[in-house]
Every structure is written in structure tokens, then in C-alpha cells.
Motif scaffolding. Structure first.
Motif, PDB file in Angstrom:
ATOM      1  N   GLY A 227      -9.315   4.224   7.337  1.00 51.41           N
ATOM      2  CA  GLY A 227      -9.044   4.094   5.954  1.00 51.41           C
ATOM      3  C   GLY A 227      -7.595   4.603   5.703  1.00 51.41           C
ATOM      4  O   GLY A 227      -7.639   5.260   4.519  1.00 51.41           O
ATOM      5  N   VAL A 228      -6.652   4.888   6.472  1.00 52.90           N
ATOM      6  CA  VAL A 228      -5.572   5.740   6.151  1.00 52.90           C
ATOM      7  C   VAL A 228      -4.639   4.833   5.027  1.00 52.90           C
ATOM      8  O   VAL A 228      -4.480   3.648   5.286  1.00 52.90           O
ATOM      9  CB  VAL A 228      -4.801   5.715   7.284  1.00 52.90           C
ATOM     10  CG1 VAL A 228      -3.333   6.549   7.297  1.00 52.90           C
ATOM     11  CG2 VAL A 228      -5.732   6.668   8.570  1.00 52.90           C
ATOM     12  N   GLU A 229      -4.408   5.568   4.301  1.00 47.04           N
ATOM     13  CA  GLU A 229      -3.546   4.853   2.929  1.00 47.04           C
ATOM     14  C   GLU A 229      -2.209   4.999   3.528  1.00 47.04           C
ATOM     15  O   GLU A 229      -1.469   6.165   3.754  1.00 47.04           O
ATOM     16  CB  GLU A 229      -3.833   5.809   1.690  1.00 47.04           C
ATOM     17  CG  GLU A 229      -5.170   5.377   1.185  1.00 47.04           C
ATOM     18  CD  GLU A 229      -5.309   5.944  -0.320  1.00 47.04           C
ATOM     19  OE1 GLU A 229      -4.319   6.388  -0.878  1.00 47.04           O
ATOM     20  OE2 GLU A 229      -6.560   5.839  -1.012  1.00 47.04           O
ATOM     21  N   LEU A 230      -1.420   3.816   3.407  1.00 47.42           N
ATOM     22  CA  LEU A 230      -0.077   3.913   3.482  1.00 47.42           C
ATOM     23  C   LEU A 230       0.833   3.325   2.199  1.00 47.42           C
ATOM     24  O   LEU A 230       0.532   2.137   1.638  1.00 47.42           O
ATOM     25  CB  LEU A 230       0.388   3.018   4.776  1.00 47.42           C
ATOM     26  CG  LEU A 230      -0.510   3.204   5.975  1.00 47.42           C
ATOM     27  CD1 LEU A 230      -0.351   2.063   6.991  1.00 47.42           C
ATOM     28  CD2 LEU A 230       0.087   4.457   6.527  1.00 47.42           C
ATOM     29  N   ALA A 231       1.822   4.098   2.053  1.00 47.13           N
ATOM     30  CA  ALA A 231       2.643   3.331   0.693  1.00 47.13           C
ATOM     31  C   ALA A 231       3.396   2.294   1.369  1.00 47.13           C
ATOM     32  O   ALA A 231       3.626   1.881   2.430  1.00 47.13           O
ATOM     33  CB  ALA A 231       3.851   4.503   0.545  1.00 47.13           C
ATOM     34  N   PRO A 232       3.755   1.368   0.389  1.00 44.16           N
ATOM     35  CA  PRO A 232       4.435  -0.010   0.724  1.00 44.16           C
ATOM     36  C   PRO A 232       5.740   0.117   1.385  1.00 44.16           C
ATOM     37  O   PRO A 232       5.993  -0.599   2.403  1.00 44.16           O
ATOM     38  CB  PRO A 232       4.895  -0.573  -0.824  1.00 44.16           C
ATOM     39  CG  PRO A 232       3.844   0.011  -1.492  1.00 44.16           C
ATOM     40  CD  PRO A 232       3.535   1.503  -1.172  1.00 44.16           C
ATOM     41  N   ASP A 233       6.535   1.419   1.202  1.00 45.59           N
ATOM     42  CA  ASP A 233       7.538   1.532   1.950  1.00 45.59           C
ATOM     43  C   ASP A 233       7.398   2.207   3.464  1.00 45.59           C
ATOM     44  O   ASP A 233       8.476   2.282   4.319  1.00 45.59           O
ATOM     45  CB  ASP A 233       8.412   2.562   1.283  1.00 45.59           C
ATOM     46  CG  ASP A 233       7.947   3.969   1.124  1.00 45.59           C
ATOM     47  OD1 ASP A 233       6.865   4.175   1.457  1.00 45.59           O
ATOM     48  OD2 ASP A 233       8.587   4.815   0.553  1.00 45.59           O
ATOM     49  N   SER A 234       6.176   2.093   3.826  1.00 49.71           N
ATOM     50  CA  SER A 234       5.893   2.195   5.298  1.00 49.71           C
ATOM     51  C   SER A 234       5.758   1.142   6.035  1.00 49.71           C
ATOM     52  O   SER A 234       5.898   1.218   7.308  1.00 49.71           O
ATOM     53  CB  SER A 234       4.602   3.278   5.323  1.00 49.71           C
ATOM     54  OG  SER A 234       3.474   2.157   4.876  1.00 49.71           O
ATOM     55  N   LEU A 235       5.827   0.224   5.705  1.00 52.66           N
ATOM     56  CA  LEU A 235       6.036  -1.260   6.441  1.00 52.66           C
ATOM     57  C   LEU A 235       7.388  -1.426   6.869  1.00 52.66           C
ATOM     58  O   LEU A 235       8.325  -1.185   6.340  1.00 52.66           O
ATOM     59  CB  LEU A 235       5.752  -2.362   5.356  1.00 52.66           C
ATOM     60  CG  LEU A 235       5.874  -4.081   5.849  1.00 52.66           C
ATOM     61  CD1 LEU A 235       4.869  -4.036   6.904  1.00 52.66           C
ATOM     62  CD2 LEU A 235       5.761  -4.877   4.718  1.00 52.66           C
ATOM     63  N   VAL A 236       7.569  -1.872   8.398  1.00 50.25           N
ATOM     64  CA  VAL A 236       8.923  -1.925   8.906  1.00 50.25           C
ATOM     65  C   VAL A 236       9.086  -3.420   8.784  1.00 50.25           C
ATOM     66  O   VAL A 236       8.250  -4.224   8.984  1.00 50.25           O
ATOM     67  CB  VAL A 236       8.604  -1.509  10.229  1.00 50.25           C
ATOM     68  CG1 VAL A 236      10.000  -1.945  10.990  1.00 50.25           C
ATOM     69  CG2 VAL A 236       8.276  -0.024  10.399  1.00 50.25           C
ATOM     70  N   GLY A 237      10.167  -3.725   8.105  1.00 51.58           N
ATOM     71  CA  GLY A 237      10.631  -5.113   7.898  1.00 51.58           C
ATOM     72  C   GLY A 237       9.732  -5.806   6.918  1.00 51.58           C
ATOM     73  O   GLY A 237       9.373  -5.272   5.965  1.00 51.58           O
ATOM     74  N   GLN A 238       9.308  -7.072   7.188  1.00 47.03           N
ATOM     75  CA  GLN A 238       8.265  -7.955   6.281  1.00 47.03           C
ATOM     76  C   GLN A 238       7.113  -7.937   6.956  1.00 47.03           C
ATOM     77  O   GLN A 238       6.731  -7.919   8.221  1.00 47.03           O
ATOM     78  CB  GLN A 238       9.088  -9.285   6.225  1.00 47.03           C
ATOM     79  CG  GLN A 238      10.424  -9.190   5.720  1.00 47.03           C
ATOM     80  CD  GLN A 238      10.601  -8.661   4.311  1.00 47.03           C
ATOM     81  OE1 GLN A 238       9.632  -9.082   3.256  1.00 47.03           O
ATOM     82  NE2 GLN A 238      11.412  -7.750   3.838  1.00 47.03           N
ATOM     83  N   ALA A 239       6.190  -8.134   6.036  1.00 46.67           N
ATOM     84  CA  ALA A 239       4.696  -8.457   6.691  1.00 46.67           C
ATOM     85  C   ALA A 239       4.736  -9.788   7.427  1.00 46.67           C
ATOM     86  O   ALA A 239       5.421 -10.864   7.076  1.00 46.67           O
ATOM     87  CB  ALA A 239       3.875  -8.620   5.414  1.00 46.67           C
ATOM     88  N   GLY A 240       4.100  -9.653   8.666  1.00 52.49           N
ATOM     89  CA  GLY A 240       4.065 -10.615   9.422  1.00 52.49           C
ATOM     90  C   GLY A 240       5.134 -11.053  10.447  1.00 52.49           C
ATOM     91  O   GLY A 240       5.057 -11.937  11.467  1.00 52.49           O
ATOM     92  N   ASP A 241       6.095 -10.146  10.329  1.00 47.91           N
ATOM     93  CA  ASP A 241       7.235 -10.017  11.421  1.00 47.91           C
ATOM     94  C   ASP A 241       6.854  -9.166  12.756  1.00 47.91           C
ATOM     95  O   ASP A 241       7.977  -9.001  13.530  1.00 47.91           O
ATOM     96  CB  ASP A 241       8.477  -9.532  10.751  1.00 47.91           C
ATOM     97  CG  ASP A 241       9.115 -10.673   9.944  1.00 47.91           C
ATOM     98  OD1 ASP A 241       8.631 -12.004  10.013  1.00 47.91           O
ATOM     99  OD2 ASP A 241       9.983 -10.525   9.235  1.00 47.91           O
ATOM    100  N   GLY A 242       5.624  -8.780  12.933  1.00 44.89           N
ATOM    101  CA  GLY A 242       5.259  -7.510  13.716  1.00 44.89           C
ATOM    102  C   GLY A 242       5.601  -8.130  15.283  1.00 44.89           C
ATOM    103  O   GLY A 242       6.017  -7.513  16.129  1.00 44.89           O
ATOM    104  N   TRP A 243       5.221  -9.533  15.322  1.00 41.50           N
ATOM    105  CA  TRP A 243       5.440  -9.843  16.920  1.00 41.50           C
ATOM    106  C   TRP A 243       6.822 -10.110  17.149  1.00 41.50           C
ATOM    107  O   TRP A 243       7.368  -9.593  18.364  1.00 41.50           O
ATOM    108  CB  TRP A 243       4.757 -11.362  17.102  1.00 41.50           C
ATOM    109  CG  TRP A 243       4.790 -11.553  18.333  1.00 41.50           C
ATOM    110  CD1 TRP A 243       5.582 -12.704  18.938  1.00 41.50           C
ATOM    111  CD2 TRP A 243       4.004 -11.196  19.625  1.00 41.50           C
ATOM    112  NE1 TRP A 243       5.404 -12.709  20.319  1.00 41.50           N
ATOM    113  CE2 TRP A 243       4.350 -11.727  20.828  1.00 41.50           C
ATOM    114  CE3 TRP A 243       3.097 -10.329  19.710  1.00 41.50           C
ATOM    115  CZ2 TRP A 243       3.939 -11.615  22.106  1.00 41.50           C
ATOM    116  CZ3 TRP A 243       2.469  -9.840  20.948  1.00 41.50           C
ATOM    117  CH2 TRP A 243       2.970 -10.542  22.058  1.00 41.50           C
TER     118      TRP A 243
END
Length: 386
Positions: A227-243
Motif C-alpha cells: 500500500g505504498v502511496e505515490l504522488a502523481p508526479d512519481s509516474l514516469v511518462g504516461q500511464a500505460g506506456d510501461g512496456w
């Protein structure tokens, strides 16, 4: 490692590279002479020495080719490759910053926000901030499309739940870039719905458990996110672009000189001993080692050129990783046999010490960075498609 005919004029870039290589070699020699470090195999995983990383950062030798705005010197990728080759060949303790400089920084440079670049890249270049890789999971292995760690968005924040394993250096790293699911798995498009986050490894809900090797050494870890809380700005790039992101990242992870130079201190010591007297049995081993080494180096150079040009040579990098890690394992066999057959190397205690230290880790060579069997499947599918 520069090979030019005597008397030929060197091109300007080669002159610069030769000068840089000489500086690194002098620094390494001084560090060894003063007791700063003792050469070891697998130094990019085992040599966890933050003080040494900071020394490199002070000289500008981490991320040398990065833009100056991010702590680099604006050199070429081949300048950085030159520095890395010398450090690995000498068995220098570079593990603390290695992953951050090798792949976390290029990932942020390409896909991260400007705020993320400004926050992390200068600190990585200084040798002050370290990253771990949050990819592999229990029961998943090299099939990253099957990861089960997930992040759900609620109340303006992401909440991370899951577990990662074989996480090198997590116990000393400050952050990890974690691959996880942000959308349910679709069996028809398994690579969709993946994202990457920058996770503070000291955050509440993060626990790190050591995985100790056969020889008692420790660089692997199991990392749990509860349950680690992450701020929105911790996302690298766009959601769904991980692959797309992780595929680019793996090209850096699999193609570098560490994929065939982990055992270079053994190779160099053996070669120095072989050159002390008339040809004998160990010359055969030396010839085999050098021929394969030069081939692998040329392959790695070509991939670094492609990366610098903005391409993502994932399949070519997989080939280097497969051939390079097999070379490293074969190195131990060839040198051990040479010690049995050739008096010039048989009684050398320094060589024996390096071999004894490297043997327990040899089974990991074909596993780290993706198992060779999985990589060969990737290569075969790509060649078949062509």
C-alpha cells in the motif's frame, strides 16, 4: 583497448578518447596503489562503495555524455563507454551508482518529466543517488508482461501493492523504478496496461529482505510494497506506456560492457602471466578469450552507436547479453584448465583468488538481465518475422 598501427595519425575523436582513457587508467592505478580498492570480478554488482562512486562523480565520470544541465559533460556516448570499460576491466567498485547511471537516468532522460530530470539526474551524476530495478517478480522470471505488482489511483494518489525479487542493490539504493500494472490484464494484449513509477525505498510500506548468495555475499533483495502511496508526479511518462519504456530500458541493461567484462580481472591477470615466457598450453586459452572478447566489444560498440542515434536495438542487445554471459562463464573454465596445464599460471595466488571469488556467482551470469533461454526465444521470433 585502442588498436591503431604505430605511426598512423589518430582522428580527433580517437585522440580525445585515448586521453580520457589514460586519465581513467592513472586514477585507477593510484586508487589501487593507495589501497582504495582491490580488483574483483562482478564489480558492477558486488562492488558497493558509495565513497568510490562519489570520487567518480567529482571527476565528472558518471554520465559523462549527458547534457551539462543534468550534471554531464556533453561528451559522446563513447566517452562514457571508455570510462566504463576501464572501470570494469580493473574490477573497480562501481555497483552503487551503476544501475542509476546505466539505465534509470537514460529512461528519465527519454520519458521522464523535466521536473524528474532536474530532481534526479544531477544527483546521479554526482554519485550521491542510487537506483534499483523493480522489474522481476516471484514466479514471473523474464516474462515481464506477466507482472502482478499493481498500482491503483484513488483520492488523488497511486497506491502500490506487490513484490519484486532479485533486486540488486535495493538495500543501499535510494529509489527504484518499478514496473507494475495500472490496468487489468488483457490476455489478448498482455503488454498493455503497464506503467513505471519512481518509488522512494524508504517510504512507509516498503520492506527489503536480503537474498544471500552461496558465498555469503549480498547484493540481491526481495522488495515488498504494501500500500505504498505515490504522488502523481512519481509516474514516469504516461500511464500505460510501461512496456514501451521498459523495452527501451532493457537495451541499455543488456548491451553494455558489463555483459562480457565481469570476469575481465581474471582474463587480464591470465594474459599478463602468459606473456612472461615462451608459448605454452595457456596460449590457446588466451587466444580464444581474446578473439571472443574483441567480437563482443565490437557488437557492444555498434549498439551504443544505435542508442546514441536514438534507436532501441532490443534484439541486438539480447544477442550481446546471451553471447557475453556465456563468454564470462567459459572464461572461468578456460582459465582453470590453463592453470592445470601451464606452469606460467599454475601457481599464481592472485589468479587463484579471483577464480575462487568468481565461481559461486557464475550461475547468475545467464540469469541476470533476463534468462538466456527467454532471450533466445525473443531473438528467434524477431528473425523469423524478418
Amino acid at each position: 583497448m585502442l588498436f591503431f598501427e604505430p605511426g598512423l595519425a589518430l582522428p580527433p575523436t580517437a585522440v580525445r578518447t585515448a586521453a580520457l582513457r589514460a586519465q581513467v587508467r592513472q586514477f585507477i592505478a593510484e586508487e589501487i596503489a593507495s589501497g582504495g580498492f582491490e580488483p574483483q570480478c562482478n564489480s558492477w554488482t558486488e562492488g558497493l562503495d558509495g565513497a568510490f562512486s562519489r570520487k567518480l562523480g567529482q571527476r565528472g565520470w558518471i554520465g559523462y555524455h549527458w547534457p551539462t544541465a543534468y550534471g554531464g559533460h556533453g561528451g559522446s556516448a563513447f566517452d562514457t563507454l571508455t570510462i566504463n570499460e576501464e572501470l570494469l576491466a580493473a574490477g573497480a567498485p562501481v555497483a552503487a551508482h551503476w544501475i542509476a547511471a546505466r539505465q534509470s537516468a537514460p529512461l528519465l532522460m527519454r520519458f521522464g518529466s523535466e521536473a524528474q530530470r532536474q530532481a534526479f539526474l544531477p544527483r546521479i551524476a554526482a554519485g550521491d543517488t542510487y537506483f534499483a530495478i523493480g522489474m522481476s517478480e516471484p514466479d514471473v522470471g523474464s516474462d515481464l508482461a506477466s507482472v502482478r505488482t499493481r498500482a491503483e489511483f484513488s483520492g488523488g494518489r497511486w497506491r502500490l501493492q506487490g513484490r519484486k525479487v532479485w533486486t540488486s542493490g535495493a538495500h543501499i539504493a535510494h529509489f527504484a523504478i518499478v514496473l507494475c500494472r495500472t490496468a487489468p490484464l488483457d490476455p489478448k494484449t498482455r503488454h498493455a496496461g503497464l506503467s513505471q513509477f519512481i518509488v522512494d525505498l524508504k517510504a512507509p510500506g516498503v520492506s527489503i529482505r536480503p537474498i544471500v548468495m552461496l558465498d555469503g555475499s549480498h547484493h540481491f533483495n526481495e522488495v515488498t510494497f504494501d500500500g505504498v502511496e505515490l504522488a502523481p508526479d512519481s509516474l514516469v511518462g504516461q500511464a500505460g506506456d510501461g512496456w514501451k519504456q521498459v523495452t527501451s530500458e532493457l537495451a541499455y541493461e543488456r548491451s553494455g560492457p558489463e555483459r562480457f567484462l565481469s570476469t575481465m580481472p581474471i582474463v587480464e591477470r591470465c594474459l599478463r602471466l602468459v606473456l612472461t615466457d615462451a608459448p605454452a598450453a595457456a596460449d590457446i586459452a588466451a587466444g580464444r578469450l581474446l578473439a571472443r572478447l574483441m567480437t563482443l566489444r565490437n557488437m557492444s560498440l555498434a549498439i551504443w552507436g544505435a542508442l546514441e542515434a536514438g534507436r532501441s536495438p532490443a534484439i541486438e542487445a539480447a544477442m550481446v547479453k546471451d553471447l557475453g554471459t556465456n563468454y564470462e562463464r567459459d572464461t572461468l573454465e578456460l582459465v582453470r584448465d590453463a592453470m592445470d596445464a601451464d606452469a606460467r599460471v599454475a601457481g599464481d595466488s592472485a589468479l587463484a583468488h579471483l577464480l575462487v571469488a568468481a565461481w559461486p556467482l557464475a550461475p547468475t551470469y545467464n540469469l541476470r538481465g533476463g534468462t538466456n533461454e527467454i532471450l533466445r526465444n525473443m531473438i528467434a521470433k524477431q528473425l523469423q518475422a524478418r
